[in-house]
Design a protein around this motif. Sequence first.
Motif, PDB file in Angstrom:
ATOM      1  N   THR A 151       0.844  -1.195   0.000  1.00  0.00           N
ATOM      2  CA  THR A 151       0.000   0.000   0.000  1.00  0.00           C
ATOM      3  C   THR A 151       0.877   1.241   0.000  1.00  0.00           C
ATOM      4  O   THR A 151       1.819   1.348   0.785  1.00  0.00           O
ATOM      5  CB  THR A 151      -0.914   0.023   1.238  1.00  0.00           C
ATOM      6  N   ALA A 152       0.578   2.167  -0.896  1.00  0.00           N
ATOM      7  CA  ALA A 152       1.285   3.445  -0.935  1.00  0.00           C
ATOM      8  C   ALA A 152       0.253   4.558  -1.078  1.00  0.00           C
ATOM      9  O   ALA A 152      -0.860   4.346  -1.567  1.00  0.00           O
ATOM     10  CB  ALA A 152       2.280   3.481  -2.089  1.00  0.00           C
ATOM     11  N   PHE A 153       0.646   5.753  -0.648  1.00  0.00           N
ATOM     12  CA  PHE A 153      -0.260   6.901  -0.665  1.00  0.00           C
ATOM     13  C   PHE A 153       0.223   7.930  -1.683  1.00  0.00           C
ATOM     14  O   PHE A 153       1.413   8.240  -1.758  1.00  0.00           O
ATOM     15  CB  PHE A 153      -0.342   7.541   0.721  1.00  0.00           C
ATOM     16  N   ASP A 154      -0.717   8.431  -2.452  1.00  0.00           N
ATOM     17  CA  ASP A 154      -0.421   9.459  -3.454  1.00  0.00           C
ATOM     18  C   ASP A 154      -1.126  10.737  -3.035  1.00  0.00           C
ATOM     19  O   ASP A 154      -2.331  10.897  -3.243  1.00  0.00           O
ATOM     20  CB  ASP A 154      -0.894   8.993  -4.828  1.00  0.00           C
ATOM     21  N   HIS A 155      -0.362  11.656  -2.434  1.00  0.00           N
ATOM     22  CA  HIS A 155      -0.962  12.891  -1.928  1.00  0.00           C
ATOM     23  C   HIS A 155      -1.154  13.942  -3.018  1.00  0.00           C
ATOM     24  O   HIS A 155      -1.701  15.012  -2.747  1.00  0.00           O
ATOM     25  CB  HIS A 155      -0.090  13.453  -0.802  1.00  0.00           C
ATOM     26  N   ASP A 156      -0.728  13.619  -4.232  1.00  0.00           N
ATOM     27  CA  ASP A 156      -0.909  14.551  -5.361  1.00  0.00           C
ATOM     28  C   ASP A 156      -1.808  13.945  -6.435  1.00  0.00           C
ATOM     29  O   ASP A 156      -1.735  14.329  -7.598  1.00  0.00           O
ATOM     30  CB  ASP A 156       0.456  14.885  -5.969  1.00  0.00           C
ATOM     31  N   HIS A 157      -2.645  13.009  -6.027  1.00  0.00           N
ATOM     32  CA  HIS A 157      -3.474  12.301  -7.006  1.00  0.00           C
ATOM     33  C   HIS A 157      -4.517  13.218  -7.627  1.00  0.00           C
ATOM     34  O   HIS A 157      -4.962  14.209  -7.024  1.00  0.00           O
ATOM     35  CB  HIS A 157      -4.154  11.106  -6.341  1.00  0.00           C
ATOM     36  N   SER A 158      -4.922  12.869  -8.843  1.00  0.00           N
ATOM     37  CA  SER A 158      -5.991  13.602  -9.517  1.00  0.00           C
ATOM     38  C   SER A 158      -7.342  13.119  -9.011  1.00  0.00           C
ATOM     39  O   SER A 158      -7.430  12.127  -8.275  1.00  0.00           O
ATOM     40  CB  SER A 158      -5.890  13.386 -11.028  1.00  0.00           C
ATOM     41  N   ILE A 167       1.860  -0.325  -4.318  1.00  0.00           N
ATOM     42  CA  ILE A 167       3.154   0.363  -4.388  1.00  0.00           C
ATOM     43  C   ILE A 167       3.609   0.541  -5.834  1.00  0.00           C
ATOM     44  O   ILE A 167       3.983   1.662  -6.227  1.00  0.00           O
ATOM     45  CB  ILE A 167       4.202  -0.377  -3.546  1.00  0.00           C
ATOM     46  N   PRO A 168       3.567  -0.512  -6.686  1.00  0.00           N
ATOM     47  CA  PRO A 168       3.966  -0.288  -8.077  1.00  0.00           C
ATOM     48  C   PRO A 168       3.084   0.727  -8.797  1.00  0.00           C
ATOM     49  O   PRO A 168       3.579   1.507  -9.622  1.00  0.00           O
ATOM     50  CB  PRO A 168       3.847  -1.673  -8.717  1.00  0.00           C
ATOM     51  N   ALA A 169       1.789   0.737  -8.483  1.00  0.00           N
ATOM     52  CA  ALA A 169       0.879   1.662  -9.160  1.00  0.00           C
ATOM     53  C   ALA A 169       1.220   3.111  -8.833  1.00  0.00           C
ATOM     54  O   ALA A 169       1.242   3.977  -9.721  1.00  0.00           O
ATOM     55  CB  ALA A 169      -0.571   1.354  -8.776  1.00  0.00           C
ATOM     56  N   VAL A 170       1.495   3.405  -7.567  1.00  0.00           N
ATOM     57  CA  VAL A 170       1.840   4.775  -7.184  1.00  0.00           C
ATOM     58  C   VAL A 170       3.209   5.152  -7.747  1.00  0.00           C
ATOM     59  O   VAL A 170       3.418   6.277  -8.215  1.00  0.00           O
ATOM     60  CB  VAL A 170       1.801   4.948  -5.652  1.00  0.00           C
ATOM     61  N   ALA A 171       4.146   4.207  -7.738  1.00  0.00           N
ATOM     62  CA  ALA A 171       5.466   4.475  -8.318  1.00  0.00           C
ATOM     63  C   ALA A 171       5.336   4.817  -9.799  1.00  0.00           C
ATOM     64  O   ALA A 171       6.021   5.729 -10.302  1.00  0.00           O
ATOM     65  CB  ALA A 171       6.383   3.279  -8.119  1.00  0.00           C
ATOM     66  N   LYS A 172       4.459   4.109 -10.510  1.00  0.00           N
ATOM     67  CA  LYS A 172       4.268   4.386 -11.937  1.00  0.00           C
ATOM     68  C   LYS A 172       3.606   5.752 -12.144  1.00  0.00           C
ATOM     69  O   LYS A 172       3.894   6.439 -13.132  1.00  0.00           O
ATOM     70  CB  LYS A 172       3.432   3.286 -12.584  1.00  0.00           C
ATOM     71  N   ARG A 173       2.737   6.156 -11.224  1.00  0.00           N
ATOM     72  CA  ARG A 173       2.153   7.500 -11.321  1.00  0.00           C
ATOM     73  C   ARG A 173       3.249   8.558 -11.219  1.00  0.00           C
ATOM     74  O   ARG A 173       3.294   9.515 -11.990  1.00  0.00           O
ATOM     75  CB  ARG A 173       1.140   7.720 -10.200  1.00  0.00           C
ATOM     76  N   PHE A 174       4.132   8.369 -10.231  1.00  0.00           N
ATOM     77  CA  PHE A 174       5.238   9.318 -10.069  1.00  0.00           C
ATOM     78  C   PHE A 174       6.070   9.387 -11.351  1.00  0.00           C
ATOM     79  O   PHE A 174       6.445  10.467 -11.811  1.00  0.00           O
ATOM     80  CB  PHE A 174       6.132   8.895  -8.899  1.00  0.00           C
ATOM     81  N   LYS A 175       6.355   8.225 -11.925  1.00  0.00           N
ATOM     82  CA  LYS A 175       7.161   8.183 -13.141  1.00  0.00           C
ATOM     83  C   LYS A 175       6.459   8.902 -14.283  1.00  0.00           C
ATOM     84  O   LYS A 175       7.099   9.637 -15.050  1.00  0.00           O
ATOM     85  CB  LYS A 175       7.449   6.734 -13.528  1.00  0.00           C
ATOM     86  N   SER A 176       5.159   8.715 -14.408  1.00  0.00           N
ATOM     87  CA  SER A 176       4.407   9.368 -15.484  1.00  0.00           C
ATOM     88  C   SER A 176       4.401  10.885 -15.336  1.00  0.00           C
ATOM     89  O   SER A 176       4.236  11.610 -16.320  1.00  0.00           O
ATOM     90  CB  SER A 176       2.967   8.844 -15.525  1.00  0.00           C
ATOM     91  N   ARG A 177       4.581  11.385 -14.101  1.00  0.00           N
ATOM     92  CA  ARG A 177       4.643  12.823 -13.849  1.00  0.00           C
ATOM     93  C   ARG A 177       6.076  13.357 -13.903  1.00  0.00           C
ATOM     94  O   ARG A 177       6.316  14.516 -13.578  1.00  0.00           O
ATOM     95  CB  ARG A 177       4.065  13.136 -12.467  1.00  0.00           C
ATOM     96  N   SER A 178       7.030  12.466 -14.252  1.00  0.00           N
ATOM     97  CA  SER A 178       8.458  12.816 -14.233  1.00  0.00           C
ATOM     98  C   SER A 178       8.879  13.276 -12.843  1.00  0.00           C
ATOM     99  O   SER A 178       9.690  14.197 -12.705  1.00  0.00           O
ATOM    100  CB  SER A 178       8.767  13.900 -15.276  1.00  0.00           C
ATOM    101  N   GLN A 179       8.322  12.605 -11.827  1.00  0.00           N
ATOM    102  CA  GLN A 179       8.639  12.919 -10.442  1.00  0.00           C
ATOM    103  C   GLN A 179       9.539  11.831  -9.862  1.00  0.00           C
ATOM    104  O   GLN A 179       9.074  10.742  -9.507  1.00  0.00           O
ATOM    105  CB  GLN A 179       7.358  13.030  -9.601  1.00  0.00           C
ATOM    106  N   PRO A 180      10.843  12.069  -9.783  1.00  0.00           N
ATOM    107  CA  PRO A 180      11.715  11.071  -9.154  1.00  0.00           C
ATOM    108  C   PRO A 180      11.383  10.930  -7.679  1.00  0.00           C
ATOM    109  O   PRO A 180      10.895  11.872  -7.048  1.00  0.00           O
ATOM    110  CB  PRO A 180      13.125  11.637  -9.371  1.00  0.00           C
TER     111      PRO A 180
END
Length: 310
Positions: A151-158, A167-180
Motif C-alpha cells: 500500500t502506498a499513498f499518493d498525496h498529489d493524485h488527480s 506500491i507499483p501503481a503509485v510508483a508508476k504515477r510518479f514516473k508518469s509525472r516525471s517525479q523522481p
Amino acid sequence: MNFLASPEIVTAMAFAGRLSFNPTSDSITDADGKPFKFDPPSGVQLPPKGFTPGDLAYAPKPRPTPQPDTNVAISSESTRLELLVPFPKEVPNSRGMELPPLKCLMRVRGKCTTDHISAAGPWLKFKGHLSNISENTLITAVNDEGGEVNTAFDHDHSSAEPAQDTIPAVAKRFKSRSQPWALIVDENYGEGSAREHAAMQPRFLGCLLIIARSFARIHETNLKKQGILPLWFANKTNYSLISAGDVIETEGLAKLLEGDENAQIRLLVTKRDGSKVQIETRHTMSADQVKWVKAGSALNYIREQKTRIS
C-alpha cells in the motif's frame, strides 16, 4: 545455519570439534595432553605459469563470425522480452550536481529482503521484460504508515485517481509525472539473494535515493550499479522523520560527485505542512561507485569509457 569456509578452516574446526575454533589463535590438546597449534597453510594457490589450455578442439568458436551491427529483433507483443533502455543521467540538473527534488514514496517497516523487493516464483518468467517484472516491486513490503502490505499513498493524485493504491501503481504515477522519488527503509534492507532486479526495478520506476537504517552489503552495491544513491541515517531514530509525500533534497552530494570522498551529505526534508527538517546521513561510496551514480548507472559509465577509447 550455513557457513562458507575454506577447506583449511573446515579441517582445523573438524580437529578441534567446534565451530568457534580459530586456528590463528586457539590451540587443541594433543595425544600427550599438551597444547598444539596449527601452522598457517602454505603452498602454491594458483599455477605460476597459468593453467594448461587443454584440448582446444573442445573450445567453442563463434559460429557464425560475430556481427555486432546485427539488429536484435524482439516482438512488440512479447511479454517476456524487451530491449533495455539506458537509465538517464540525473546530474547535472536544475540543482547542479545535487539530485533533483525527490518525493518520498513510502517508509518501509521491518524486514525487506530482495524477495520483498522483487518477488520470485511465477514472476521469474518476466526477468527479460523490465516493464512487466516491475509490476511486482515491493508488493510484499509493509508500509510503516498504517502497517498495510503493498500500500502506498499518493498525496498529489488527480480526481480520477484513488489516494491509496498498490506500491507499483503509485510508483508508476510518479514516473508518469516525471517525479523522481526516494524510499525510506529499515534495518538490513535488501538482505537475501543478490538478485539484480531488486535494484533495477526501483530505478526503472524512478527511484534515485534510498535512505536506510542499514543495508545488506551486496544489495547496497547493486543499487549503486543501477545509479541509485544509498545513504545511511547517521542517527537511526531519524527514520520516522520522513513520511510519504515529503520532498527530499540532498545537500553535499555535489562535493562527493566532484571527487571529495569524505563529503558529508545532508537531507533537507520539506514536510507536507511546509515545515522543514535537516537530517544527517553517511555514505559508503568509493571513487568508482561515484562514477556509476554520476553516469546514471555502471553500464552507462562503461559505455562512456568505451566511447572515449574508440
